[in-house]
Enzyme design. Sequence first.
Site, PDB file in Angstrom:
ATOM      1  CE1 TYR A   1      80.495  83.993  77.143  1.00 17.93           C
ATOM      2  CE2 TYR A   1      79.401  84.879  79.084  1.00 17.93           C
ATOM      3  CZ  TYR A   1      80.347  84.996  78.084  1.00 17.93           C
ATOM      4  OH  TYR A   1      81.151  86.093  78.029  1.00 17.93           O
TER       5      TYR A   1
ATOM      6  CD  GLU B   1      83.519  84.506  75.700  1.00 15.46           C
ATOM      7  OE1 GLU B   1      82.939  85.605  75.814  1.00 15.46           O
ATOM      8  OE2 GLU B   1      83.867  84.028  74.598  1.00 15.46           O
TER       9      GLU B   1
END
Length: 381
Positions: free
Chosen positions: A101, A189
């Site tokens: 992530y 993101e």
Amino acid sequence: MKLHEYQAKRIFAEAGIPTPDSRLATSVDEAVDAGRDLGYPVAVKAQVHVGGRGKAGGIEIASDEAELRDAADAILGMDLKGYTVDRVLVESAVDFVDELYLGVTMDRGEGEPVVMVSSEGGVDIETVAEETPEAIAREHVDPAFGLHPYQARKAVYGAGIPDDAARAVTSVLQTLYDLWESNDASETEINPLMVTSEGDVVAADAVLNVDDDALFRHSDLAELEEESYTDDLERKAGEYGFDYVRLSGNVGIIGNGAGLVMTTLDLVDYYGGAPANFLDIGGGAKAERVANALDMVFSDPNVDSVVFNIFGGITRGDEVARGINDALEQFDEIPKPVVVRLAGTNATEGMEILNTELVQVEETLEGAVQRAVANAEEVAE
């Protein structure tokens, strides 16, 4: 403004972040054509502005044409957390050994941007932050200087990223921050950033949310705004200039001011109801704007009742009352029961103007919310 995954990936790829080959499809036949072009296996991904698409059935892997046809047929047209899927992204599947992530957002508590890296990609970052916060490495950034290379390396190694992938991940993180800064983004993101057995990285997802107030500086992104809408309600909100978020409940909420609307949402939940939306009409709202807000909420088929919470500062209670009357008088029959609470500037005059044959009036916010929740329960029965 939220961009769809396919839009964000296009921008990420142009900036040098590796992304899978993909095609956008709005029909099953287009999806099948995309699979033939790309080769199998492929991922079929619903393009809607919600998280958790995979768990909700919005992402499927197809190893041949028959599976692709079935997946596209199942996903196109499905209701995914209140959104109807009208397009899918068909992209080459990635053979990976690890999922990471990466994210950039604003830490309002610190007053600085923060970059985040976690070895637990593919999972909702909120879940990771709550259950295993130590799995997320964070570095705050001085916006005057940007993300220093040493900070990017520190975050990557702090997250425990293996040496064979660390250099590539560090490069992607620096590019992700540059995109956040250059596009006036509120959030960028990648979840997951997939790592291959060779140590290469591929952005299997992409998030780019842009500050609406900065769009005048980004004409290229502003052109994507209409395309980024998921349904007619979001399109209407854009046309009317409302701050609007669609939720999964059945109590429609209208207020003037983000804090006031959030308080109303909390009270709806507190009294056992489920909010259907966040809708802020802003300060100084005139009658036409109020009528447009009611049109928005009435257009949502999930809404069973409406609560109108107005506190007059700039906004005048009598103007709001005229807007409510004007909107409701257009209907032969009121489509949803409406509860109104007015307070502040000219609230007394507004209460006198309101047509009580069309709306229910409550003096307190608590009373208005309780009545709206009860109305929704009655309609739903």
